[in-house]
Enzyme design. Structure first.
Site, PDB file in Angstrom:
ATOM      1  N   ASP A  70      -2.286  -2.896  -0.171  1.00 56.76           N
ATOM      2  CA  ASP A  70      -2.444  -2.859   1.287  1.00 56.76           C
ATOM      3  C   ASP A  70      -1.116  -3.308   1.902  1.00 56.76           C
ATOM      4  O   ASP A  70      -0.204  -2.511   2.070  1.00 56.76           O
ATOM      5  CB  ASP A  70      -3.627  -3.754   1.659  1.00 56.76           C
ATOM      6  CG  ASP A  70      -3.950  -3.752   3.144  1.00 56.76           C
ATOM      7  OD1 ASP A  70      -3.407  -2.896   3.873  1.00 56.76           O
ATOM      8  OD2 ASP A  70      -4.735  -4.596   3.592  1.00 56.76           O
ATOM      9  N   LYS A  98     -11.393  -9.950  -8.343  1.00 57.07           N
ATOM     10  CA  LYS A  98     -12.422  -9.253  -9.075  1.00 57.07           C
ATOM     11  C   LYS A  98     -12.286  -7.740  -8.901  1.00 57.07           C
ATOM     12  O   LYS A  98     -12.905  -6.952  -9.607  1.00 57.07           O
ATOM     13  CB  LYS A  98     -13.799  -9.681  -8.553  1.00 57.07           C
ATOM     14  CG  LYS A  98     -14.001 -11.171  -8.515  1.00 57.07           C
ATOM     15  CD  LYS A  98     -15.236 -11.531  -7.677  1.00 57.07           C
ATOM     16  CE  LYS A  98     -15.199 -12.955  -7.276  1.00 57.07           C
ATOM     17  NZ  LYS A  98     -16.279 -13.260  -6.297  1.00 57.07           N
TER      18      LYS A  98
END
Ligand code: IMP
Ligand code: MG
Length: 187
Positions: A107, A47
């Site tokens: 990340d 999301k």
């Protein structure tokens, strides 16, 4: 500000300004390689991509279509399980299409690396990546965004789609989470 947020890393104005610059650079790139009105396929991973995708779209004027996938790699806490899983796949064929992945943050890079391989198997014309944030010191695989708005450190961040425990995605800025407070936080 919420007590779990230590400080604002990037404010709304900075994000708006930089997103606009990056969108223009991307337009310049595609104008050279796509001579006609062929729509680029923008792919966002739900999301987290939603606010950045929205901001990007406001600033991007080339012919495009938007598609979304749901990939899981993080649970409700702040540690990656390191194993992406496709929970909602693309509904269109991408063979011979130009793909631009619109990502919130890189990340470890594991999610993107996995997804790029997955897309490559479907023989698109090109695959490019734009990310709002890049945690440059946290990569665990060899992946590079083609365009990025900001390099950031390895703090756990929220806002602009980034969440902790599904919260804070709606913040219009990027904030740094106080991980000490988070340990004992009662939601
Ligand atoms: P990667 O596979 O480790 O690159 O993970 C990418 C995904 O992890 C992002 O799309 C986010 O959903 C999530 N993530 C990584 N860092 C953060 C953060 O600081 N805050 C919130 N979510 C994050
Ligand atoms: Mg994401």
């Amino acid at each position: 500000m919420h007590p779990l947020i230590k400080n604002v890393l990037l404010n709304k104005e900075e994000i708006n300004k930089r997103t606009n610059q990056v969108a223009l650079e991307i337009e310049e790139y595609y104008k050279k390689i796509i001579p006609n009105e062929e729509p680029i396929v923008l792919v966002g991973f739900l999301k987290g991509c939603v606010p950045f995708m929205g901001k990007f779209l406001e600033n991007f004027s080339l012919s495009c279509q938007t598609e979304y996938m749901l990939i899981s790699s993080y649970g409700s806490n702040i540690k990656s399980s390191g194993k992406p899983e496709i929970l909602l796949d693309l509904k269109i064929p991408i063979e011979n299409r130009h793909i631009l992945i619109v990502e919130d943050v890189i990340d470890t890079g594991i999610t993107l690396d996995f997804m790029v391989d997955y897309f490559k198997m479907q023989k698109p014309k090109s695959i490019k990546i734009v990310t709002m944030l890049d945690k440059v010191n946290s990569h665990k695989v060899d992946i590079k965004a083609d365009w990025k708005c900001f390099d950031v450190g390895d703090d756990f961040l929220v806002g602009m789609g980034l969440d902790v425990n599904e919260r804070f995605r709606n913040l219009p800025y990027i904030g740094v989470i106080d991980t000490e407070k988070l340990k004992n936080w009662k939601w």
